[in-house]
Design a protein around this motif. Sequence first.
Motif, PDB file in Angstrom:
ATOM      1  N   ILE A  34       0.838  -1.202   0.000  1.00  0.00           N
ATOM      2  CA  ILE A  34       0.000   0.000   0.000  1.00  0.00           C
ATOM      3  C   ILE A  34       0.869   1.247   0.000  1.00  0.00           C
ATOM      4  O   ILE A  34       0.644   2.189  -0.768  1.00  0.00           O
ATOM      5  N   LEU A  35       1.889   1.271   0.856  1.00  0.00           N
ATOM      6  CA  LEU A  35       2.758   2.439   0.948  1.00  0.00           C
ATOM      7  C   LEU A  35       3.540   2.651  -0.357  1.00  0.00           C
ATOM      8  O   LEU A  35       3.731   3.784  -0.796  1.00  0.00           O
ATOM      9  N   ARG A  36       3.994   1.553  -0.952  1.00  0.00           N
ATOM     10  CA  ARG A  36       4.712   1.693  -2.221  1.00  0.00           C
ATOM     11  C   ARG A  36       3.788   2.230  -3.315  1.00  0.00           C
ATOM     12  O   ARG A  36       4.197   3.052  -4.142  1.00  0.00           O
ATOM     13  N   SER A  37       2.545   1.760  -3.329  1.00  0.00           N
ATOM     14  CA  SER A  37       1.574   2.272  -4.313  1.00  0.00           C
ATOM     15  C   SER A  37       1.286   3.748  -4.069  1.00  0.00           C
ATOM     16  O   SER A  37       1.189   4.541  -5.013  1.00  0.00           O
ATOM     17  N   LEU A  38       1.154   4.124  -2.794  1.00  0.00           N
ATOM     18  CA  LEU A  38       0.921   5.535  -2.463  1.00  0.00           C
ATOM     19  C   LEU A  38       2.095   6.403  -2.900  1.00  0.00           C
ATOM     20  O   LEU A  38       1.906   7.486  -3.477  1.00  0.00           O
ATOM     21  N   HIS A  39       3.299   5.926  -2.642  1.00  0.00           N
ATOM     22  CA  HIS A  39       4.495   6.687  -3.004  1.00  0.00           C
ATOM     23  C   HIS A  39       4.592   6.845  -4.527  1.00  0.00           C
ATOM     24  O   HIS A  39       4.904   7.929  -5.041  1.00  0.00           O
ATOM     25  N   ARG A  40       4.302   5.767  -5.253  1.00  0.00           N
ATOM     26  CA  ARG A  40       4.372   5.813  -6.710  1.00  0.00           C
ATOM     27  C   ARG A  40       3.307   6.760  -7.282  1.00  0.00           C
ATOM     28  O   ARG A  40       3.580   7.561  -8.180  1.00  0.00           O
ATOM     29  N   LEU A  41       2.082   6.663  -6.768  1.00  0.00           N
ATOM     30  CA  LEU A  41       1.010   7.543  -7.242  1.00  0.00           C
ATOM     31  C   LEU A  41       1.323   9.005  -6.956  1.00  0.00           C
ATOM     32  O   LEU A  41       1.089   9.883  -7.799  1.00  0.00           O
ATOM     33  N   ALA A  42       1.834   9.278  -5.763  1.00  0.00           N
ATOM     34  CA  ALA A  42       2.160  10.659  -5.397  1.00  0.00           C
ATOM     35  C   ALA A  42       3.238  11.218  -6.320  1.00  0.00           C
ATOM     36  O   ALA A  42       3.163  12.373  -6.762  1.00  0.00           O
ATOM     37  N   ARG A  43       4.242  10.405  -6.643  1.00  0.00           N
ATOM     38  CA  ARG A  43       5.292  10.874  -7.553  1.00  0.00           C
ATOM     39  C   ARG A  43       4.739  11.114  -8.963  1.00  0.00           C
ATOM     40  O   ARG A  43       5.123  12.074  -9.639  1.00  0.00           O
ATOM     41  N   ASP A  44       3.844  10.221  -9.412  1.00  0.00           N
ATOM     42  CA  ASP A  44       3.238  10.406 -10.742  1.00  0.00           C
ATOM     43  C   ASP A  44       2.430  11.698 -10.804  1.00  0.00           C
ATOM     44  O   ASP A  44       2.505  12.443 -11.794  1.00  0.00           O
ATOM     45  N   LEU A  45       1.654  11.968  -9.768  1.00  0.00           N
ATOM     46  CA  LEU A  45       0.850  13.190  -9.743  1.00  0.00           C
ATOM     47  C   LEU A  45       1.736  14.424  -9.636  1.00  0.00           C
ATOM     48  O   LEU A  45       1.425  15.473 -10.205  1.00  0.00           O
TER      49      LEU A  45
END
Length: 681
Positions: A34-45
């Motif tokens: 979950i944290l890795r997905s959150l980190h990846r999404l935040a960087r993409d945005l």
Amino acid sequence: MANARNAAAASPPPPPPPPSSSSSYSSSASDGEILRSLHRLARDLAAAEAPAPFLETVFAAVSRRAKLLAAVFDDLLRCGRLPRSASLCLREVLLVLQRFKAVVADCSARSRMRLLLQADEVAARVRELQHDLATLLDLLPVPELGLADDVVDLLALASRQCRRSSPSADAAEHELKTGVLALIQEVEREIVPERERLEGILEEVGINDPACCSDEIETLEREIGDRVAERWTSAMIALVGLLRYAKCVLFTAATPRPMDTKVDVDDDDDDDDAEPPSPPPDFRCPISLDLMRDPVVSASGQTYDRESITRWFGSGKSTCPKTGQVLANLELVPNKALKNLISRWCRENGVAMESSEPSKPEPAPVVTANKAALEAARMTASFLVKKLSVSFSPAAANRVVHEIRQLARSGNDTRAFIGEAGAVPLLVPLLHSDDTATQLNAVTALLNLSILDANKKRIMHAEGAVEAICHAMGSGATWRAKENAAATVLSLASVHSYRRRLGRNPRVVERVVHLVRTGPSSTKKDALAALLCLSGERENVGKLVEAGAAEAALSAISEEETAVAVLASLAKRGGAEAIVNIDGAVVRLVAELRRGTEWSRECAAAALVLLCRRVGAAVVAQVMSVSGVEWAIWELMATGTERARRKAASLGRACRRWAAAEQTAEYPATSDVTTTAITAS
């Protein structure tokens, strides 16, 4: 950015999962995932770029919040297992960020003008998501996470920023939108837009070059056809016309010469490595056997390429080519699912997806033009024709003719405006141009204009027009120019009186026949279609036969099914004896009866019946001398179209009567009685 929008449009983002899916997500993903997905999404945005200048403020705000959250999630990745309350809260945050990403992808897929019209909705959606995110960040049990003080400050800052609105940005978007709508209203009142004002609006929207303008027009047209924004459809239609006008007024001088995607045939240069992969059978049109570029479904439920089935209907048929059934109507429904599959296959195999014959007229989107769009088209046509009349530079003339060529593809109203503005007399001399691109653009523009009956009259009455078309067919710099000149003859010949006039012109007939003999496949196809149309007039058949039309069609019989139709048409109107006198003609028609396509077998049967009736027993004897002809006739009677079954039955009766006469000594094959029996069949 244009490519990104097109890619996103071809593969729209999936809808975000509903909140109820969070529980299922929590049971299948660890806290680390979950944290890795959150980190990846935040960087993409954080890295997302605004799809248009007027949305830069909104997207910049999203990017700033995402950067803060990326730093927080980066610190959380170093933690161990999360408390249950924090884990559940972060899973909800993940869903909100996924919705943010869906909004970003959707905006990137839209046209800029549609984005402007719907800017209020986009801004409202972003504000709503920011509010949801702020609520979740406030609910996050920060003390239980053991974050550093500066990270806690970042989290608090992100929450405060998510609750903050940006009224100034909304006001700027609203002002730009109001200006665009006011411009549309002025065009409706036939007020020509000022160049500086038009340039300023396009700059604010982010359209700064001809390629970007063309991309915007194509995207808007696709969105109109897909009916993605019913509320704004009228304005979007008007904007398409306005953008075409703007492209010509602002960017004509910078328009690059179009690249002719069709390479001239050179028999001495055969590069096998350049051959594209063969498309799957389901992607081929049952009529042309070529890759379908615009698949449509007929009333029988069968799928065809739009151009092929339109040509089938245009020849007077109202049956399904594949099943033979009579169609209740001739309506065609786009097969979007299949088109998407074909598009994906083309991308994966490096095959161009644009129309297989890009210079040919294309059907305009089925959309009713409004007054603003019509007035914009009229202004564009008038501007281009006036500019062509004063263009002394060959390069400048070519660019203007290219724009006229493109504009003439957009519908009959536009074709009428171009014709009324006086384009035809200016285009005709350019068919003699030594510049390859100018000649191609001019002949293709005439072809596109000739779709409209009023323009057919203008072309036929223009001084030197027919001679110029003959010149392009005979001395065209490229096969594409020759091919489009032949297609223009076909278009003009659809009018009865013009068919006679063209058929009486020996140069027209000679050039068309020569293209059938010498041209590559696509050129041969258009030349044969022109021959078929010209042969529909009995008065023309004698001149066609003298020019060698029968021999030329017979030489192409194994390549193009239209060749068989030409032979049948010639046989019907006085050319039967000329066909029979060609060595091997009957044998080749029987061979086509056995191995041809459905339509060519039907035409071969019709041609053979006509030859038997017009010439007599000698032809029947040639038919019967071919091994397996009885089986071919029987099979066609069982599986052919309704017309093919009738013709096969007539041919079968003629053959049976001839065989019966052969067995009777009193009635030799050449007797008058046998000939009478054959004619009666």
